[in-house]
Write a protein that holds these residues in place. Sequence first.
Motif, PDB file in Angstrom:
ATOM      1  N   ARG A  29       0.835  -1.216   0.000  1.00 43.19           N
ATOM      2  CA  ARG A  29       0.000   0.000   0.000  1.00 43.19           C
ATOM      3  C   ARG A  29       0.862   1.255   0.000  1.00 43.19           C
ATOM      4  O   ARG A  29       0.577   2.222  -0.709  1.00 43.19           O
ATOM      5  CB  ARG A  29      -0.940  -0.003   1.212  1.00 43.19           C
ATOM      6  CG  ARG A  29      -2.115  -0.960   1.094  1.00 43.19           C
ATOM      7  CD  ARG A  29      -3.185  -0.628   2.124  1.00 43.19           C
ATOM      8  NE  ARG A  29      -2.699  -0.771   3.487  1.00 43.19           N
ATOM      9  CZ  ARG A  29      -2.785  -1.895   4.199  1.00 43.19           C
ATOM     10  NH1 ARG A  29      -3.326  -2.982   3.653  1.00 43.19           N
ATOM     11  NH2 ARG A  29      -2.338  -1.946   5.438  1.00 43.19           N
ATOM     12  N   GLN A 180       3.752  -6.073  -7.199  1.00 41.38           N
ATOM     13  CA  GLN A 180       2.485  -5.796  -6.518  1.00 41.38           C
ATOM     14  C   GLN A 180       2.199  -4.305  -6.331  1.00 41.38           C
ATOM     15  O   GLN A 180       1.050  -3.881  -6.509  1.00 41.38           O
ATOM     16  CB  GLN A 180       2.438  -6.522  -5.168  1.00 41.38           C
ATOM     17  CG  GLN A 180       2.414  -8.036  -5.269  1.00 41.38           C
ATOM     18  CD  GLN A 180       3.808  -8.634  -5.341  1.00 41.38           C
ATOM     19  OE1 GLN A 180       4.804  -7.911  -5.451  1.00 41.38           O
ATOM     20  NE2 GLN A 180       3.895  -9.954  -5.258  1.00 41.38           N
ATOM     21  N   SER A 184      -1.103  -2.570  -7.882  1.00 43.62           N
ATOM     22  CA  SER A 184      -2.081  -1.817  -7.089  1.00 43.62           C
ATOM     23  C   SER A 184      -2.465  -0.516  -7.777  1.00 43.62           C
ATOM     24  O   SER A 184      -3.623  -0.085  -7.716  1.00 43.62           O
ATOM     25  CB  SER A 184      -1.511  -1.518  -5.698  1.00 43.62           C
ATOM     26  OG  SER A 184      -1.363  -2.698  -4.947  1.00 43.62           O
TER      27      SER A 184
END
Length: 300
Positions: A29, A180, A184
């Motif tokens: 994130r 990743q 995202s």
Amino acid sequence: MSQDRLDLEELAAFVDGRLEGEARARVIRLLASSEEAYEVFAETLRFQAEERARGARVVRFPRWRRAVLVPLAAAAALALLLVQDRWLGTPQPEALSGARLVRQLDLSPAAVATLGAEWDRHPWSVTRGGAARLDESELAFRLGMRSADLAAALRMTDYTGAERLAAEIVELLEGVELSQPVTSRYVDLRAKLEQGESLQSLLEAAERSEQSLSRLLDSPQFDLGRWCAAASLAVRLRNQDLFRSPGSRAFLEGVDRLGLEASDLEALRRIAALTSGVIGEAEYRELQALLEAIIQRNAG
């Protein structure tokens, strides 16, 4: 690790594949939302790749920094020491950008109508296995083409096509290690499309995603792919502006430094010659054949 802080030990564990669960999700994130954190991550990958290529021992983050939360500015400074004193501040604009190349094209409704419904269909094989059957070079090339196609779809306001292309990029990224955080960003772009966000917001998100993807791959094949996608559209639209743009000319003038196969170098040199003056119908036909051959050789 808080939302705005980078734990270097966790980042090292993520790069090594040792991070799991919520800790791994937090790192993803942060890397997806922070340009500074992502640049530290991307530069670390580049440094490790260079060290491995030289057969040297890869430098890791010091173990004594375990669980220490470091503000992003300090993290960048520490990474500066770890990656050969390189500047890791705000990423500079890329010399080549699919999004900027596409801006040279006339993508008005009348022009787009001449392309047909399958304007983004390229001469590469479509078989079972997807990203799993492509090698690293082929993946980078296809990702380059699709990033430029995505920028074009958005400028056409072809949001259905843009959603499909973003989904394909996500699928291709399954074959790329440590992708990743970039994935995202493309997932977020798909969400923005579904939510009907403004065109400007979508274009900015797509360009940021492309820049992150470029830094992750750090591959001449990615550059070749996005240039070929934009150039293919220019040929079909009979648009000379793209070939005369600074980004396109710089790309063609620098092909000798890309480490490409001899057949691709020869084709690109011929393209440079054909586009150095006024481009007539015969030249456009030859350009299309040359570009299709490059795509077939590189896309798998």
